[in-house]
Scaffold this motif. Structure first.
Motif, PDB file in Angstrom:
ATOM      1  N   PHE A 141       0.788  -1.223   0.000  1.00  0.00           N
ATOM      2  CA  PHE A 141       0.000   0.000   0.000  1.00  0.00           C
ATOM      3  C   PHE A 141       0.826   1.283   0.000  1.00  0.00           C
ATOM      4  O   PHE A 141       0.274   2.376  -0.059  1.00  0.00           O
ATOM      5  N   GLY A 142       2.147   1.153   0.090  1.00  0.00           N
ATOM      6  CA  GLY A 142       2.997   2.339   0.070  1.00  0.00           C
ATOM      7  C   GLY A 142       2.905   3.189   1.319  1.00  0.00           C
ATOM      8  O   GLY A 142       3.227   4.372   1.300  1.00  0.00           O
ATOM      9  N   VAL A 143       2.473   2.609   2.427  1.00  0.00           N
ATOM     10  CA  VAL A 143       2.356   3.325   3.704  1.00  0.00           C
ATOM     11  C   VAL A 143       3.500   2.867   4.594  1.00  0.00           C
ATOM     12  O   VAL A 143       3.530   1.718   5.042  1.00  0.00           O
ATOM     13  N   ASP A 144       4.430   3.757   4.838  1.00  0.00           N
ATOM     14  CA  ASP A 144       5.608   3.428   5.641  1.00  0.00           C
ATOM     15  C   ASP A 144       5.404   3.964   7.052  1.00  0.00           C
ATOM     16  O   ASP A 144       5.494   5.172   7.282  1.00  0.00           O
ATOM     17  N   VAL A 145       5.096   3.071   7.977  1.00  0.00           N
ATOM     18  CA  VAL A 145       4.867   3.460   9.371  1.00  0.00           C
ATOM     19  C   VAL A 145       6.197   3.396  10.106  1.00  0.00           C
ATOM     20  O   VAL A 145       6.831   2.337  10.154  1.00  0.00           O
ATOM     21  N   PRO A 146       6.646   4.517  10.678  1.00  0.00           N
ATOM     22  CA  PRO A 146       7.934   4.523  11.385  1.00  0.00           C
ATOM     23  C   PRO A 146       7.961   3.512  12.532  1.00  0.00           C
ATOM     24  O   PRO A 146       6.929   3.201  13.126  1.00  0.00           O
ATOM     25  N   ASP A 147       9.136   3.006  12.853  1.00  0.00           N
ATOM     26  CA  ASP A 147       9.287   2.040  13.941  1.00  0.00           C
ATOM     27  C   ASP A 147       8.836   2.612  15.285  1.00  0.00           C
ATOM     28  O   ASP A 147       8.461   1.860  16.187  1.00  0.00           O
ATOM     29  N   SER A 148       8.877   3.931  15.415  1.00  0.00           N
ATOM     30  CA  SER A 148       8.473   4.564  16.669  1.00  0.00           C
ATOM     31  C   SER A 148       6.953   4.562  16.866  1.00  0.00           C
ATOM     32  O   SER A 148       6.463   4.858  17.958  1.00  0.00           O
ATOM     33  N   VAL A 149       6.211   4.213  15.820  1.00  0.00           N
ATOM     34  CA  VAL A 149       4.747   4.193  15.887  1.00  0.00           C
ATOM     35  C   VAL A 149       4.275   2.751  16.036  1.00  0.00           C
ATOM     36  O   VAL A 149       4.666   1.866  15.274  1.00  0.00           O
ATOM     37  N   GLU A 150       3.444   2.514  17.038  1.00  0.00           N
ATOM     38  CA  GLU A 150       2.881   1.179  17.257  1.00  0.00           C
ATOM     39  C   GLU A 150       1.818   0.886  16.198  1.00  0.00           C
ATOM     40  O   GLU A 150       0.982   1.740  15.898  1.00  0.00           O
ATOM     41  N   VAL A 151       1.850  -0.308  15.625  1.00  0.00           N
ATOM     42  CA  VAL A 151       0.818  -0.729  14.673  1.00  0.00           C
ATOM     43  C   VAL A 151      -0.113  -1.703  15.386  1.00  0.00           C
ATOM     44  O   VAL A 151       0.350  -2.711  15.946  1.00  0.00           O
ATOM     45  N   ARG A 152      -1.402  -1.386  15.363  1.00  0.00           N
ATOM     46  CA  ARG A 152      -2.409  -2.266  15.960  1.00  0.00           C
ATOM     47  C   ARG A 152      -3.320  -2.791  14.851  1.00  0.00           C
ATOM     48  O   ARG A 152      -3.852  -2.012  14.062  1.00  0.00           O
ATOM     49  N   VAL A 153      -3.497  -4.106  14.821  1.00  0.00           N
ATOM     50  CA  VAL A 153      -4.359  -4.740  13.832  1.00  0.00           C
ATOM     51  C   VAL A 153      -5.646  -5.163  14.532  1.00  0.00           C
ATOM     52  O   VAL A 153      -5.608  -5.863  15.550  1.00  0.00           O
ATOM     53  N   TRP A 154      -6.780  -4.724  13.979  1.00  0.00           N
ATOM     54  CA  TRP A 154      -8.093  -5.028  14.540  1.00  0.00           C
ATOM     55  C   TRP A 154      -8.804  -6.012  13.628  1.00  0.00           C
ATOM     56  O   TRP A 154      -8.884  -5.811  12.422  1.00  0.00           O
ATOM     57  N   ASP A 155      -9.338  -7.072  14.232  1.00  0.00           N
ATOM     58  CA  ASP A 155      -9.984  -8.152  13.494  1.00  0.00           C
ATOM     59  C   ASP A 155     -11.501  -8.002  13.580  1.00  0.00           C
ATOM     60  O   ASP A 155     -12.109  -8.295  14.608  1.00  0.00           O
ATOM     61  N   SER A 156     -12.108  -7.526  12.485  1.00  0.00           N
ATOM     62  CA  SER A 156     -13.561  -7.376  12.450  1.00  0.00           C
ATOM     63  C   SER A 156     -14.236  -8.741  12.439  1.00  0.00           C
ATOM     64  O   SER A 156     -13.651  -9.741  12.024  1.00  0.00           O
ATOM     65  N   SER A 157     -15.468  -8.756  12.908  1.00  0.00           N
ATOM     66  CA  SER A 157     -16.256  -9.985  12.904  1.00  0.00           C
ATOM     67  C   SER A 157     -17.709  -9.614  12.639  1.00  0.00           C
ATOM     68  O   SER A 157     -18.053  -8.439  12.529  1.00  0.00           O
ATOM     69  N   SER A 158     -18.566 -10.610  12.574  1.00  0.00           N
ATOM     70  CA  SER A 158     -19.985 -10.323  12.356  1.00  0.00           C
ATOM     71  C   SER A 158     -20.585  -9.608  13.561  1.00  0.00           C
ATOM     72  O   SER A 158     -21.598  -8.921  13.437  1.00  0.00           O
ATOM     73  N   GLU A 159     -19.941  -9.731  14.723  1.00  0.00           N
ATOM     74  CA  GLU A 159     -20.442  -9.049  15.918  1.00  0.00           C
ATOM     75  C   GLU A 159     -19.894  -7.631  16.069  1.00  0.00           C
ATOM     76  O   GLU A 159     -20.508  -6.791  16.705  1.00  0.00           O
ATOM     77  N   MET A 160     -18.719  -7.358  15.504  1.00  0.00           N
ATOM     78  CA  MET A 160     -18.060  -6.068  15.703  1.00  0.00           C
ATOM     79  C   MET A 160     -17.280  -5.693  14.455  1.00  0.00           C
ATOM     80  O   MET A 160     -16.376  -6.411  14.048  1.00  0.00           O
ATOM     81  N   ARG A 161     -17.634  -4.557  13.874  1.00  0.00           N
ATOM     82  CA  ARG A 161     -16.946  -4.095  12.670  1.00  0.00           C
ATOM     83  C   ARG A 161     -16.163  -2.827  13.002  1.00  0.00           C
ATOM     84  O   ARG A 161     -16.739  -1.823  13.409  1.00  0.00           O
ATOM     85  N   TYR A 162     -14.856  -2.918  12.810  1.00  0.00           N
ATOM     86  CA  TYR A 162     -13.968  -1.800  13.123  1.00  0.00           C
ATOM     87  C   TYR A 162     -13.729  -0.935  11.901  1.00  0.00           C
ATOM     88  O   TYR A 162     -13.781  -1.403  10.764  1.00  0.00           O
ATOM     89  N   TRP A 163     -13.434   0.348  12.151  1.00  0.00           N
ATOM     90  CA  TRP A 163     -12.893   1.225  11.122  1.00  0.00           C
ATOM     91  C   TRP A 163     -12.087   2.318  11.795  1.00  0.00           C
ATOM     92  O   TRP A 163     -12.144   2.486  13.004  1.00  0.00           O
ATOM     93  N   VAL A 164     -11.292   3.004  10.998  1.00  0.00           N
ATOM     94  CA  VAL A 164     -10.269   3.908  11.525  1.00  0.00           C
ATOM     95  C   VAL A 164     -10.670   5.374  11.381  1.00  0.00           C
ATOM     96  O   VAL A 164     -11.156   5.785  10.327  1.00  0.00           O
ATOM     97  N   LEU A 165     -10.438   6.130  12.451  1.00  0.00           N
ATOM     98  CA  LEU A 165     -10.498   7.594  12.383  1.00  0.00           C
ATOM     99  C   LEU A 165      -9.068   8.040  12.079  1.00  0.00           C
ATOM    100  O   LEU A 165      -8.200   8.014  12.954  1.00  0.00           O
ATOM    101  N   PRO A 166      -8.779   8.388  10.813  1.00  0.00           N
ATOM    102  CA  PRO A 166      -7.397   8.761  10.466  1.00  0.00           C
ATOM    103  C   PRO A 166      -7.002  10.097  11.093  1.00  0.00           C
ATOM    104  O   PRO A 166      -7.859  10.869  11.549  1.00  0.00           O
ATOM    105  N   ARG A 167      -5.708  10.360  11.089  1.00  0.00           N
ATOM    106  CA  ARG A 167      -5.207  11.635  11.610  1.00  0.00           C
ATOM    107  C   ARG A 167      -5.563  12.764  10.652  1.00  0.00           C
ATOM    108  O   ARG A 167      -5.489  12.612   9.433  1.00  0.00           O
ATOM    109  N   ARG A 168      -5.925  13.881  11.217  1.00  0.00           N
ATOM    110  CA  ARG A 168      -6.203  15.062  10.405  1.00  0.00           C
ATOM    111  C   ARG A 168      -4.879  15.587   9.856  1.00  0.00           C
ATOM    112  O   ARG A 168      -3.901  15.738  10.585  1.00  0.00           O
ATOM    113  N   PRO A 169      -4.830  15.870   8.549  1.00  0.00           N
ATOM    114  CA  PRO A 169      -3.552  16.300   7.976  1.00  0.00           C
ATOM    115  C   PRO A 169      -3.184  17.726   8.376  1.00  0.00           C
ATOM    116  O   PRO A 169      -4.060  18.586   8.568  1.00  0.00           O
TER     117      PRO A 169
END
Length: 198
Positions: A141-169
């Motif tokens: 995807f061409g998104v380079d997340v610096p090592d200083s930034v924690e990456v969290r992966v969220w697993d959606s399911s039929s009970e809970m659907r996640y989505w991201v509030l991105p940072r305001r530029p």
């Protein structure tokens, strides 16, 4: 293996072939296909999620409600329905980058993001984003997340659907909600993209 296995041209050709076959077999009409396209272009989809993001960026009280209960906050704006009954929004910050997947199938918050992209449903993405999210974000995807930034992966399911509030530029302080919404991409609300620069 890349999560973006098929090109846009290949996907478009497959969609056209399926559409033609369904019409030929009498399963759907041209009018029904047009209506479905209209629904996902205008009544549900990423533009609605983008409007929610823009409101959260400009209204701290709404943002707090969105992070507390995304389903209820979206309902305030008339957004909800099938596949959006139980939504959770996670916020990207200077220290945390969130990314969404569904390891079982393709659970996804349709009311705010529209239909899931094909790559979201591919086993390569679903398996690999959990094991090596930084590599997938960078390579596919061409998104380079610096090592200083924690990456969290969220697993959606039929009970809970996640989505991201991105940072305001940066540099978007003088933009109104409509202009801000135009900067928000579907991929930025999945965590596999970033918001466009103003």
């Amino acid at each position: 293996m890349s999560a973006k296995i098929r090109t846009q041209e290949e996907i478009a050709a497959r969609v056209k072939a399926l559409e033609a076959l369904m019409i030929e077999k009498g399963i759907m009409t041209t009018e029904a296909v047009d209506r479905l396209a209209e629904i996902y272009e205008n009544e549900v989809g990423p533009q609605l999620g983008a409007s929610v993001v823009a409101k959260a960026w400009t209204d701290p009280d709404f943002k707090a409600r969105l992070l507390e209960n995304a389903t209820t906050a979206c309902a305030e704006l008339g957004i909800g329905g099938l596949q959006g009954e139980d939504m959770v929004v996670v916020e990207n910050t200077a220290d945390i980058h969130n990314v969404i997947t569904c390891t079982l199938c393709s659970c996804y918050p349709w009311p705010v993001l529209g239909l899931p992209p094909n790559w979201y449903k591919e086993p390569a993405y679903r398996a690999r984003i959990v094991r090596e999210p930084r590599a997938v974000l960078r390579e596919d995807f061409g998104v380079d997340v610096p090592d200083s930034v924690e990456v969290r992966v969220w697993d959606s399911s039929s009970e809970m659907r996640y989505w991201v509030l991105p940072r305001r530029p940066a540099g978007s302080e003088d933009l109104d909600e409509k202009a801000l919404a135009a900067l928000v991409t579907r991929d930025s609300m999945i965590g596999t993209g970033v918001v466009a620069a103003p």
